[in-house]
Design a protein around this motif. Structure first.
Motif, PDB file in Angstrom:
ATOM      1  N   ASN A  18      29.691  -2.996   0.499  1.00 49.12           N
ATOM      2  CA  ASN A  18      30.133  -3.479  -0.878  1.00 49.12           C
ATOM      3  C   ASN A  18      29.764  -1.890  -2.023  1.00 49.12           C
ATOM      4  O   ASN A  18      29.457  -2.287  -2.660  1.00 49.12           O
ATOM      5  CB  ASN A  18      30.116  -4.204  -1.814  1.00 49.12           C
ATOM      6  N   PRO A  19      30.833  -1.011  -1.797  1.00 47.13           N
ATOM      7  CA  PRO A  19      30.372   0.179  -2.589  1.00 47.13           C
ATOM      8  C   PRO A  19      30.436  -0.136  -4.340  1.00 47.13           C
ATOM      9  O   PRO A  19      30.505   0.605  -5.183  1.00 47.13           O
ATOM     10  CB  PRO A  19      31.623   1.308  -2.506  1.00 47.13           C
ATOM     11  N   ASP A  20      31.401  -0.868  -4.624  1.00 48.27           N
ATOM     12  CA  ASP A  20      32.091  -1.312  -5.588  1.00 48.27           C
ATOM     13  C   ASP A  20      30.898  -2.084  -6.931  1.00 48.27           C
ATOM     14  O   ASP A  20      31.154  -2.240  -8.344  1.00 48.27           O
ATOM     15  CB  ASP A  20      33.392  -2.572  -6.367  1.00 48.27           C
ATOM     16  N   ASP A  21      29.486  -2.425  -5.972  1.00 48.05           N
ATOM     17  CA  ASP A  21      28.875  -3.654  -6.813  1.00 48.05           C
ATOM     18  C   ASP A  21      27.717  -2.704  -7.340  1.00 48.05           C
ATOM     19  O   ASP A  21      26.646  -3.178  -8.373  1.00 48.05           O
ATOM     20  CB  ASP A  21      28.225  -4.514  -5.543  1.00 48.05           C
ATOM     21  N   GLY A  22      27.514  -1.882  -7.292  1.00 44.23           N
ATOM     22  CA  GLY A  22      26.919  -0.712  -7.982  1.00 44.23           C
ATOM     23  C   GLY A  22      25.480  -0.861  -7.806  1.00 44.23           C
ATOM     24  O   GLY A  22      24.872  -0.624  -8.620  1.00 44.23           O
ATOM     25  N   SER A  23      25.084  -1.180  -6.232  1.00 41.69           N
ATOM     26  CA  SER A  23      24.137  -1.220  -6.046  1.00 41.69           C
ATOM     27  C   SER A  23      23.995  -0.808  -4.462  1.00 41.69           C
ATOM     28  O   SER A  23      24.595  -0.923  -3.916  1.00 41.69           O
ATOM     29  CB  SER A  23      23.045  -2.326  -6.235  1.00 41.69           C
ATOM     30  N   THR A  24      22.306  -0.309  -3.996  1.00 38.31           N
ATOM     31  CA  THR A  24      22.511  -0.245  -2.391  1.00 38.31           C
ATOM     32  C   THR A  24      21.022  -1.405  -1.586  1.00 38.31           C
ATOM     33  O   THR A  24      20.554  -1.406  -3.255  1.00 38.31           O
ATOM     34  CB  THR A  24      22.591   1.304  -1.997  1.00 38.31           C
ATOM     35  N   ILE A  25      21.021  -1.249  -0.729  1.00 43.85           N
ATOM     36  CA  ILE A  25      19.310  -1.765  -0.125  1.00 43.85           C
ATOM     37  C   ILE A  25      18.737  -1.482   0.441  1.00 43.85           C
ATOM     38  O   ILE A  25      19.475  -0.091   1.207  1.00 43.85           O
ATOM     39  CB  ILE A  25      19.688  -3.508   0.146  1.00 43.85           C
ATOM     40  N   THR A  26      17.576  -0.447  -0.230  1.00 42.42           N
ATOM     41  CA  THR A  26      16.455   0.283   1.149  1.00 42.42           C
ATOM     42  C   THR A  26      15.784  -1.050   1.452  1.00 42.42           C
ATOM     43  O   THR A  26      15.484  -1.699   0.570  1.00 42.42           O
ATOM     44  CB  THR A  26      15.617   1.618   0.242  1.00 42.42           C
ATOM     45  N   ARG A  27      15.483  -0.971   2.783  1.00 45.39           N
ATOM     46  CA  ARG A  27      14.502  -2.160   3.168  1.00 45.39           C
ATOM     47  C   ARG A  27      13.248  -1.723   4.198  1.00 45.39           C
ATOM     48  O   ARG A  27      14.065  -0.258   4.673  1.00 45.39           O
ATOM     49  CB  ARG A  27      15.209  -2.625   4.444  1.00 45.39           C
ATOM     50  N   MET A  28      12.480  -2.035   3.166  1.00 43.75           N
ATOM     51  CA  MET A  28      11.157  -0.952   4.234  1.00 43.75           C
ATOM     52  C   MET A  28       9.990  -2.485   4.644  1.00 43.75           C
ATOM     53  O   MET A  28      10.581  -4.127   4.583  1.00 43.75           O
ATOM     54  CB  MET A  28      10.357  -0.511   3.524  1.00 43.75           C
ATOM     55  N   ARG A  29       9.280  -2.026   6.521  1.00 44.76           N
ATOM     56  CA  ARG A  29       8.931  -3.630   7.162  1.00 44.76           C
ATOM     57  C   ARG A  29       7.315  -2.804   7.188  1.00 44.76           C
ATOM     58  O   ARG A  29       7.337  -1.664   7.728  1.00 44.76           O
ATOM     59  CB  ARG A  29      10.033  -3.465   8.252  1.00 44.76           C
ATOM     60  N   TYR A  30       6.211  -3.687   6.818  1.00 46.70           N
ATOM     61  CA  TYR A  30       5.768  -2.890   6.745  1.00 46.70           C
ATOM     62  C   TYR A  30       4.475  -3.681   7.715  1.00 46.70           C
ATOM     63  O   TYR A  30       4.936  -5.322   8.275  1.00 46.70           O
ATOM     64  CB  TYR A  30       4.402  -3.172   5.953  1.00 46.70           C
ATOM     65  N   GLU A  31       3.811  -3.828   8.892  1.00 50.03           N
ATOM     66  CA  GLU A  31       2.914  -4.777   9.430  1.00 50.03           C
ATOM     67  C   GLU A  31       1.426  -3.875   9.972  1.00 50.03           C
ATOM     68  O   GLU A  31       1.344  -2.985  10.130  1.00 50.03           O
ATOM     69  CB  GLU A  31       3.926  -5.147  11.390  1.00 50.03           C
ATOM     70  N   GLY A  32       0.941  -4.207  10.977  1.00 50.55           N
ATOM     71  CA  GLY A  32      -0.186  -4.112  10.937  1.00 50.55           C
ATOM     72  C   GLY A  32      -1.051  -4.618  12.653  1.00 50.55           C
ATOM     73  O   GLY A  32       0.355  -5.098  13.361  1.00 50.55           O
ATOM     74  N   GLY A  33      -2.106  -5.167  13.358  1.00 55.58           N
ATOM     75  CA  GLY A  33      -2.641  -5.324  14.347  1.00 55.58           C
ATOM     76  C   GLY A  33      -2.614  -7.284  14.328  1.00 55.58           C
ATOM     77  O   GLY A  33      -1.396  -7.916  13.905  1.00 55.58           O
ATOM     78  N   ALA A  34      -3.354  -7.747  15.736  1.00 59.45           N
ATOM     79  CA  ALA A  34      -2.926  -8.856  16.213  1.00 59.45           C
ATOM     80  C   ALA A  34      -2.794 -10.320  14.858  1.00 59.45           C
ATOM     81  O   ALA A  34      -2.402 -10.772  14.835  1.00 59.45           O
ATOM     82  CB  ALA A  34      -4.219  -8.881  16.752  1.00 59.45           C
ATOM     83  N   ASP A  35      -3.407  -9.986  13.669  1.00 59.75           N
ATOM     84  CA  ASP A  35      -3.990 -11.043  13.555  1.00 59.75           C
ATOM     85  C   ASP A  35      -3.623 -10.726  11.631  1.00 59.75           C
ATOM     86  O   ASP A  35      -4.388 -11.317  10.481  1.00 59.75           O
ATOM     87  CB  ASP A  35      -5.908 -10.976  12.616  1.00 59.75           C
ATOM     88  N   SER A  36      -2.661 -10.333  11.699  1.00 62.38           N
ATOM     89  CA  SER A  36      -1.927  -9.247  10.365  1.00 62.38           C
ATOM     90  C   SER A  36      -0.470 -10.132  10.194  1.00 62.38           C
ATOM     91  O   SER A  36      -0.239 -10.724  11.020  1.00 62.38           O
ATOM     92  CB  SER A  36      -1.923  -8.064  10.413  1.00 62.38           C
ATOM     93  N   ALA A  37       0.496 -10.114   8.556  1.00 66.78           N
ATOM     94  CA  ALA A  37       1.093 -10.799   9.393  1.00 66.78           C
ATOM     95  C   ALA A  37       2.441 -10.194   8.677  1.00 66.78           C
ATOM     96  O   ALA A  37       1.551  -9.056   7.879  1.00 66.78           O
ATOM     97  CB  ALA A  37       1.784 -12.226   8.184  1.00 66.78           C
ATOM     98  N   PRO A  38       3.845  -9.824   8.730  1.00 67.72           N
ATOM     99  CA  PRO A  38       4.298  -8.174   8.190  1.00 67.72           C
ATOM    100  C   PRO A  38       4.946  -9.009   6.587  1.00 67.72           C
ATOM    101  O   PRO A  38       5.073 -10.189   6.497  1.00 67.72           O
ATOM    102  CB  PRO A  38       5.602  -8.741   9.143  1.00 67.72           C
ATOM    103  N   VAL A  39       4.963  -7.624   5.848  1.00 63.31           N
ATOM    104  CA  VAL A  39       5.967  -7.943   5.149  1.00 63.31           C
ATOM    105  C   VAL A  39       7.110  -7.147   4.942  1.00 63.31           C
ATOM    106  O   VAL A  39       7.699  -5.750   5.373  1.00 63.31           O
ATOM    107  CB  VAL A  39       4.853  -7.412   3.430  1.00 63.31           C
ATOM    108  N   LEU A  40       8.113  -7.896   4.398  1.00 64.38           N
ATOM    109  CA  LEU A  40       9.346  -6.799   4.395  1.00 64.38           C
ATOM    110  C   LEU A  40      10.342  -6.632   2.982  1.00 64.38           C
ATOM    111  O   LEU A  40       9.552  -7.931   2.365  1.00 64.38           O
ATOM    112  CB  LEU A  40      10.532  -7.848   4.905  1.00 64.38           C
TER     113      LEU A  40
END
Length: 361
Positions: free
Chosen positions: A290-312
């Motif tokens: 929607n180019p008319d909404d005046g905004s865009t989204i940049t998505r970044m995902r962070y992950e780690g090892g087996a005992d970690s949890a993601p951050v989106l």
């Protein structure tokens, strides 16, 4: 994590005005149509629980139903929505996941399921399509602290006037106990919310990390000097904030009303708390549908090892104090653009949140 320390200056007056307008706007839109056709604090039919082992009792699928739990001798209310498909089950909630939707400041448990619920209304469609139980608790009154009322808020560990003083963590624990007793999958209980509801989702993730499978917080940052402590274990975390959110910008710069960290500091906190790498494994711009909404989204995902949890992290470039939505307008959005900024229309926020939850192991 660094936090701003200057809580004075010219932004104090500016944010005080913004906060006043925010409260007025939310108050005018928070009542709306009562979707449960009754008082949300009245535990009447259908469903006064008769079985003490199942404190939720009867729930009519496809219809928001008012319920209560007792916390320290006080009745606290919530609205629960079971998908229509649950009507085919002897124990309607057995084995289903649940999403707890926390309302914003000056709103109440009716708001997410009403015609003033904005982007949160999408959760009703998700519930039907995916077989998800929805729960909308009622906070405490912004002025009196009462559990009854329509102008409610959450105790998010902050010292600001819009942070309530009720024992809301005990309230959430009572709801979790009731959901599990009713058969909800204890490993698939998630929370979400916008603004104050997003901030409270952070607190729930910190203090109840062993019971929450993931959170999605919109238009929310952590409080400065919050005393919630640290989570016992990582909690998958999704953060969606606008870079031109006047409420977050003003509160961070001034600290006069709601002292908060910035978005970058909040993301950094959760990356560290979740044991994720500070370098994203995925980063890129989403389609500008929607180019008319005046905004865009940049998505970044962070992950780690087996005992970690993601951050989106969804950085809504040019976005304001809204949950992004393609189909649901914030009430009177055009009138309050100077206060809240612009609503992104490129994605459906609730569906992004559910996709995140559904992707978790």
């Amino acid at each position: 994590m660094t936090t701003p320390t200057d809580r004075s200056g010219p932004f104090g007056l500016v944010f005080a005005l913004l906060a006043a307008l925010l409260i007025a706007a939310c108050s005018s839109g928070g009542s709306g149509t009562d979707p449960i056709a009754g008082d949300p604090t009245n535990p009447g039919a259908p469903g006064n629980p008769g079985d003490p082992a199942d404190p939720i009792g009867e729930v009519e699928p496809g219809t928001p139903t008012a319920k209560t739990v007792t916390v320290d001798g006080e009745e606290r209310s919530f609205v629960i929505y079971a998908p229509s498909s649950a009507d085919n089950k002897a124990r309607k909630l057995a084995g289903l996941p649940a999403v707890i939707v926390f309302h914003g400041t000056t709103q109440n448990s009716d708001t997410p399921f009403s015609d003033t619920g904005g982007a949160n209304q999408e959760w009703l469609e998700i519930a039907e399509e995916e077989g998800v139980v929805l729960v909308a608790p009622n906070g405490s009154n912004l002025v009196t602290g009462s559990a009854d009322g329509d102008i409610q808020t959450w105790n998010n560990c902050g010292s600001s006037p819009i942070s309530g003083q009720s024992d809301d963590i005990a309230f959430v624990e009572a709801i979790l106990d009731a959901l599990v007793a009713a058969g909800i999958d204890s490993q698939r209980i998630y929370t979400t919310g916008g603004s104050n509801g997003g901030k409270f989702s952070y607190r729930v993730a910190i203090e109840l990390s062993t019971r929450i499978a993931g959170i999605a917080a919109f238009s929310a940052t952590l409080e400065v000097g919050a005393e919630c402590g640290s989570p016992e274990q990582p909690v998958p975390t999704m953060i969606v904030n606008g870079t031109m959110d006047p409420v977050l910008i003003a509160s961070q710069l001034s600290g006069a009303i709601t002292p908060q960290t910035g978005t970058a500091e909040t993301v950094e906190y959760w990356i560290q708390a979740n044991g994720a790498s500070p370098t994203p494994v995925e980063a890129g711009d989403l389609p500008d549908t929607n180019p008319d909404d005046g905004s865009t989204i940049t998505r970044m995902r962070y992950e780690g090892g087996a005992d970690s949890a993601p951050v989106l992290w969804y950085q809504v470039n040019g976005g304001g104090h809204y949950i992004p939505s393609q189909d649901h307008d914030f009430a009177t959005a055009s009138v309050f653009i100077p206060v809240f900024g612009r609503q992104n229309r490129d994605v459906e926020g609730a569906r992004e949140a559910w996709a995140f939850f559904a992707s978790l192991p």
